[in-house]
Design a protein around this motif. Structure first.
Motif, PDB file in Angstrom:
ATOM      1  N   MET A   1      25.775  14.154   8.951  1.00  9.86           N
ATOM      2  CA  MET A   1      25.736  12.790   8.430  1.00  9.86           C
ATOM      3  C   MET A   1      25.785  11.770   9.566  1.00  9.86           C
ATOM      4  O   MET A   1      25.157  10.704   9.483  1.00  9.86           O
ATOM      5  CB  MET A   1      26.913  12.572   7.481  1.00  9.86           C
ATOM      6  CG  MET A   1      26.775  11.323   6.633  1.00  9.86           C
ATOM      7  SD  MET A   1      25.371  11.394   5.482  1.00  9.86           S
ATOM      8  CE  MET A   1      26.155  12.153   4.062  1.00  9.86           C
ATOM      9  N   ILE A   2      26.519  12.084  10.627  1.00 10.04           N
ATOM     10  CA  ILE A   2      26.535  11.193  11.797  1.00 10.04           C
ATOM     11  C   ILE A   2      25.129  11.047  12.372  1.00 10.04           C
ATOM     12  O   ILE A   2      24.697   9.942  12.737  1.00 10.04           O
ATOM     13  CB  ILE A   2      27.528  11.732  12.851  1.00 10.04           C
ATOM     14  CG1 ILE A   2      28.966  11.444  12.424  1.00 10.04           C
ATOM     15  CG2 ILE A   2      27.248  11.111  14.227  1.00 10.04           C
ATOM     16  CD1 ILE A   2      30.021  12.052  13.315  1.00 10.04           C
ATOM     17  N   GLN A   3      24.387  12.158  12.460  1.00 13.69           N
ATOM     18  CA  GLN A   3      23.008  12.089  12.958  1.00 13.69           C
ATOM     19  C   GLN A   3      22.155  11.168  12.091  1.00 13.69           C
ATOM     20  O   GLN A   3      21.341  10.396  12.597  1.00 13.69           O
ATOM     21  CB  GLN A   3      22.389  13.484  12.987  1.00 13.69           C
ATOM     22  CG  GLN A   3      22.960  14.414  14.041  1.00 13.69           C
ATOM     23  CD  GLN A   3      22.183  15.705  14.116  1.00 13.69           C
ATOM     24  OE1 GLN A   3      20.954  15.707  14.265  1.00 13.69           O
ATOM     25  NE2 GLN A   3      22.880  16.826  14.003  1.00 13.69           N
ATOM     26  N   ILE A   4      22.342  11.243  10.775  1.00  9.88           N
ATOM     27  CA  ILE A   4      21.555  10.405   9.856  1.00  9.88           C
ATOM     28  C   ILE A   4      21.852   8.930  10.096  1.00  9.88           C
ATOM     29  O   ILE A   4      20.940   8.099  10.212  1.00  9.88           O
ATOM     30  CB  ILE A   4      21.858  10.791   8.401  1.00  9.88           C
ATOM     31  CG1 ILE A   4      21.338  12.209   8.110  1.00  9.88           C
ATOM     32  CG2 ILE A   4      21.243   9.792   7.432  1.00  9.88           C
ATOM     33  CD1 ILE A   4      21.761  12.758   6.773  1.00  9.88           C
TER      34      ILE A   4
ATOM     35  N   ILE B   1      23.091  21.472   4.031  1.00 11.05           N
ATOM     36  CA  ILE B   1      23.101  20.919   5.386  1.00 11.05           C
ATOM     37  C   ILE B   1      21.786  21.221   6.103  1.00 11.05           C
ATOM     38  O   ILE B   1      21.196  20.332   6.728  1.00 11.05           O
ATOM     39  CB  ILE B   1      24.296  21.484   6.181  1.00 11.05           C
ATOM     40  CG1 ILE B   1      25.617  21.075   5.516  1.00 11.05           C
ATOM     41  CG2 ILE B   1      24.266  20.988   7.622  1.00 11.05           C
ATOM     42  CD1 ILE B   1      26.844  21.640   6.182  1.00 11.05           C
ATOM     43  N   THR B   2      21.337  22.463   6.032  1.00  9.84           N
ATOM     44  CA  THR B   2      20.074  22.821   6.709  1.00  9.84           C
ATOM     45  C   THR B   2      18.904  22.051   6.119  1.00  9.84           C
ATOM     46  O   THR B   2      18.025  21.602   6.854  1.00  9.84           O
ATOM     47  CB  THR B   2      19.834  24.333   6.596  1.00  9.84           C
ATOM     48  OG1 THR B   2      19.852  24.724   5.214  1.00  9.84           O
ATOM     49  CG2 THR B   2      20.898  25.115   7.341  1.00  9.84           C
ATOM     50  N   ASP B   3      18.900  21.872   4.785  1.00 12.24           N
ATOM     51  CA  ASP B   3      17.813  21.098   4.159  1.00 12.24           C
ATOM     52  C   ASP B   3      17.851  19.645   4.619  1.00 12.24           C
ATOM     53  O   ASP B   3      16.801  19.034   4.878  1.00 12.24           O
ATOM     54  CB  ASP B   3      17.926  21.161   2.636  1.00 12.24           C
ATOM     55  CG  ASP B   3      17.639  22.554   2.088  1.00 12.24           C
ATOM     56  OD1 ASP B   3      17.083  23.374   2.850  1.00 12.24           O
ATOM     57  OD2 ASP B   3      17.970  22.817   0.913  1.00 12.24           O
TER      58      ASP B   3
ATOM     59  N   ASP C   1      14.581  15.798  10.578  1.00 12.77           N
ATOM     60  CA  ASP C   1      13.561  16.080  11.603  1.00 12.77           C
ATOM     61  C   ASP C   1      12.206  15.508  11.210  1.00 12.77           C
ATOM     62  O   ASP C   1      11.402  15.137  12.080  1.00 12.77           O
ATOM     63  CB  ASP C   1      13.444  17.591  11.825  1.00 12.77           C
ATOM     64  CG  ASP C   1      14.645  18.153  12.579  1.00 12.77           C
ATOM     65  OD1 ASP C   1      15.333  17.355  13.246  1.00 12.77           O
ATOM     66  OD2 ASP C   1      14.893  19.359  12.482  1.00 12.77           O
ATOM     67  N   LYS C   2      11.939  15.445   9.900  1.00 13.90           N
ATOM     68  CA  LYS C   2      10.670  14.897   9.415  1.00 13.90           C
ATOM     69  C   LYS C   2      10.701  13.377   9.329  1.00 13.90           C
ATOM     70  O   LYS C   2       9.703  12.749   8.983  1.00 13.90           O
ATOM     71  CB  LYS C   2      10.348  15.480   8.039  1.00 13.90           C
ATOM     72  CG  LYS C   2      10.116  16.990   8.052  1.00 13.90           C
ATOM     73  CD  LYS C   2       9.881  17.498   6.630  1.00 13.90           C
ATOM     74  CE  LYS C   2       9.690  19.011   6.618  1.00 13.90           C
ATOM     75  NZ  LYS C   2       9.516  19.538   5.235  1.00 13.90           N
ATOM     76  N   GLY C   3      11.854  12.785   9.610  1.00 11.35           N
ATOM     77  CA  GLY C   3      11.975  11.329   9.553  1.00 11.35           C
ATOM     78  C   GLY C   3      12.341  10.801   8.183  1.00 11.35           C
ATOM     79  O   GLY C   3      12.377   9.584   7.970  1.00 11.35           O
ATOM     80  N   GLU C   4      12.662  11.682   7.235  1.00 12.54           N
ATOM     81  CA  GLU C   4      12.996  11.263   5.879  1.00 12.54           C
ATOM     82  C   GLU C   4      14.519  11.098   5.766  1.00 12.54           C
ATOM     83  O   GLU C   4      15.217  11.898   5.153  1.00 12.54           O
ATOM     84  CB  GLU C   4      12.465  12.282   4.874  1.00 12.54           C
ATOM     85  CG  GLU C   4      10.949  12.459   4.931  1.00 12.54           C
ATOM     86  CD  GLU C   4      10.442  13.501   3.955  1.00 12.54           C
ATOM     87  OE1 GLU C   4      11.211  13.915   3.063  1.00 12.54           O
ATOM     88  OE2 GLU C   4       9.272  13.913   4.083  1.00 12.54           O
ATOM     89  N   THR C   5      15.021  10.022   6.359  1.00 11.06           N
ATOM     90  CA  THR C   5      16.465   9.820   6.461  1.00 11.06           C
ATOM     91  C   THR C   5      17.116   9.541   5.113  1.00 11.06           C
ATOM     92  O   THR C   5      18.250   9.980   4.862  1.00 11.06           O
ATOM     93  CB  THR C   5      16.765   8.665   7.424  1.00 11.06           C
ATOM     94  OG1 THR C   5      16.028   7.497   7.010  1.00 11.06           O
ATOM     95  CG2 THR C   5      16.350   9.016   8.839  1.00 11.06           C
ATOM     96  N   VAL C   6      16.431   8.812   4.241  1.00  8.60           N
ATOM     97  CA  VAL C   6      17.005   8.491   2.929  1.00  8.60           C
ATOM     98  C   VAL C   6      17.213   9.762   2.107  1.00  8.60           C
ATOM     99  O   VAL C   6      18.279   9.988   1.523  1.00  8.60           O
ATOM    100  CB  VAL C   6      16.099   7.495   2.173  1.00  8.60           C
ATOM    101  CG1 VAL C   6      16.645   7.255   0.767  1.00  8.60           C
ATOM    102  CG2 VAL C   6      16.007   6.176   2.928  1.00  8.60           C
TER     103      VAL C   6
END
Length: 536
Positions: free
Chosen positions: A374-377, A338-340, A346-351
């Protein structure tokens, strides 16, 4: 030309003074801003607890001051004495400009042959009254804990003066402006550093008064608050500050504002504010008058704050020491997956964040932290289908624990995630029914009818759709939304309802049609286009 410049300056001050900072757009903080609230609380507490003593002090000073003024009015020749003028100047009773004017008048009298004779009795009376006035002033709580004038200050007054205020509006203005920026800086720098910064700002703002002693006692938190403004400018120049428009009706008319507040980039407002302090200080200095506003204190505090923020940025203390410590205190103890995933987000790497989290969520379907991550993603990627699924899990999580209020809040968050013109919420029908029933239990009847209709439209083939249509129609009738009620009854009738519901549905349809048929004629007529002109 100079007159035109003065007009522009007056307009500049009038416009700037019409805006009061009340917040900034970076309103989300990681921890409760305890130091900000502590400083505000201390200022309020000290002001009200010292109010009776200050009132007595002001009465005593005013009494002695009136006696001194009455004496001077009856003995104007006393102004010819240089020592008298110096004592009056040091006490702040006359300004430098007043002294220069008196000197000029003395020269005129000398040129026309006038003479001034000293009166020993009058001098003795003056000195006696002046001593009593000074004693009353020096006995006041402001003199003891404010910044004492004429170089008579004590070291503790560098700090205590920042917690004294002249009146309620002085306190109110300082507190509001301070809160507008302070909580954000506290969140960035941590509580200990922010507290140290504030106290150092209060002391640094007194430096001009140390180097150029003033005749008046210095009180107020504006020096330390100016330090926070300077720091905000350097640290967060592009963050918008929320300004309250004081004469709201006037500026709404003049500038077309829709609200009584406006968001302005920090560098725009704060630079303008600092320039205004420089201009005001120059004008007061040039006039030789005595200002009751500490412009030099504001300027010094602002410069200190800007310098402190520049040092913090250059030294990278925030990145290397402050943020890791704060994050360690506020972060939850979540699994590495989860933390990873959150770090990738935060870095914008949503995939990559989704790929990291999905296997973990498959193994732990009821992990609340994983669901929220996952909701945030999916919110970041506007993946509304998956967002419906994840919020469905979240709502089921809360309902399984009998927390209907949390489930309703989660559902409301789901609705807000959609664009206003395309709300397409779709959660499992059984959970949707539970939310609708909770809305009815909470006397939110109209909202319940809307949600029943959404459920019916989203799941038309589900066995619960008929129940949702009937209960939604009943709720619509209760809030006198007859059109919606009739529509939902008719939909329920078309769904081949169970026999036990048919009679109720038919009765509901008949009732709705009877209500609609008995409406006044003017209600039945379609609305006319509004009249936009009058012929004459």
């Amino acid at each position: 030309m100079s007159g035109f410049i003065y007009i522009l300056i007056i307009i500049f001050f009038a416009i700037l003074s019409s805006f009061l900072p009340i917040g900034n757009e970076r309103s989300t903080v990681r921890r409760l801003p305890c130091i900000t609230f502590l400083i505000i609380g201390l200022n309020v507490l000290i002001y009200f607890s010292t109010l009776p003593a200050v009132a007595d002090d002001m009465k005593s000073i005013a009494t002695q001051g009136m006696k001194l003024q009455e004496f001077l009015m009856s003995h104007p020749d006393m102004f010819a004495d240089e020592d008298v003028r110096k004592r009056l100047l040091d006490a702040g009773i006359i300004s430098k400009g007043d002294e220069e004017m008196i000197q000029a008048q003395m020269k005129v009298l000398e040129n026309i042959g006038g003479s001034q004779t000293s009166d020993p009795e009058a001098e003795k009376e003056f000195n006696n009254l002046m001593d009593k006035f000074q004693e009353a002033r020096e006995a006041s709580i402001w003199y003891k804990y404010g910044f004492a004038p004429n170089g008579q200050w004590k070291s503790h007054q560098l700090i205590t003066s920042a917690f004294m205020h002249a009146n309620f509006w002085h306190l109110f203005g300082n507190v509001i402006i301070f809160f507008a920026v302070a909580f954000t800086l506290e969140d960035l720098w941590g509580r200990a550093i922010f507290l140290g910064f504030y106290l150092m700002g209060a002391a640094a703002s007194c430096i001009p008064s140390v180097l150029m002693p003033e005749p008046l006692v210095g009180i107020g938190a504006s020096g330390a608050i100016s330090a926070t403004l300077g720091a905000f400018l350097v640290r967060l120049p592009k963050v918008k500050i929320k300004l309250f428009v004081l004469p709201g009706w006037f500026f709404r008319f003049l500038m077309g504002f829709k609200n009584f507040s406006v968001l302005v980039p920090g560098y725009v407002y704060l630079v303008a504010w600092f320039v205004s302090q420089l201009i005001a200080f120059y004008l007061v200095k040039k006039s030789g008058g005595i200002s009751t506003v500490g412009y030099t204190v504001h300027i010094a505090g602002f410069i200190f704050g800007a310098g402190f923020a520049a040092f913090m940025r250059a030294s990278k203390i925030e990145e290397t020491h402050i943020h890791p410590k704060i994050e360690a205190k506020v972060s939850f103890s979540a699994p590495p997956e989860i933390t990873d995933a959150l770090e990738l987000l935060d870095k914008g790497e949503t995939v990559k964040a989704e790929q990291k989290l999905r296997p973990y969520l498959a193994r732990h379907p009821d992990d609340l932290d994983a669901i929220l991550a996952m909701i945030q993603i999916y919110q970041r990627t506007s993946n509304y289908d998956q967002l419906n699924a994840m919020y469905g899990r979240l709502i089921r999580y809360h309902l399984s624990r009998q927390d209907k209020e949390a489930a309703l809040y989660a559902y409301d968050c789901l609705l807000q995630a959609f664009p206003d013109d395309n709300v397409a919420a779709r959660i499992p029908a059984r959970d949707w029914i539970a939310i609708c029933e909770y809305l009815r239990e909470s006397d939110m009847i109209r909202e319940a009818s809307v949600e029943y209709e959404r459920l019916m439209n989203a799941w038309p083939d589900d066995p619960l759709a008929v129940r949702a249509a009937v209960q939604g129609a009943d709720a619509a009738l209760m809030c006198q939304d007859t059109q919606r009620a009739l529509k939902m009854y008719e939909r329920a009738q078309a769904m081949n309802p169970p026999k036990v519901l048919i009679s109720g549905i038919e009765a509901g349809i008949e009732k709705c049609r009877r209500i609609l048929d008995n409406r006044p004629a003017w209600v039945k007529q379609p609305p006319k286009a509004p009249t936009i002109y009058k012929g004459y």
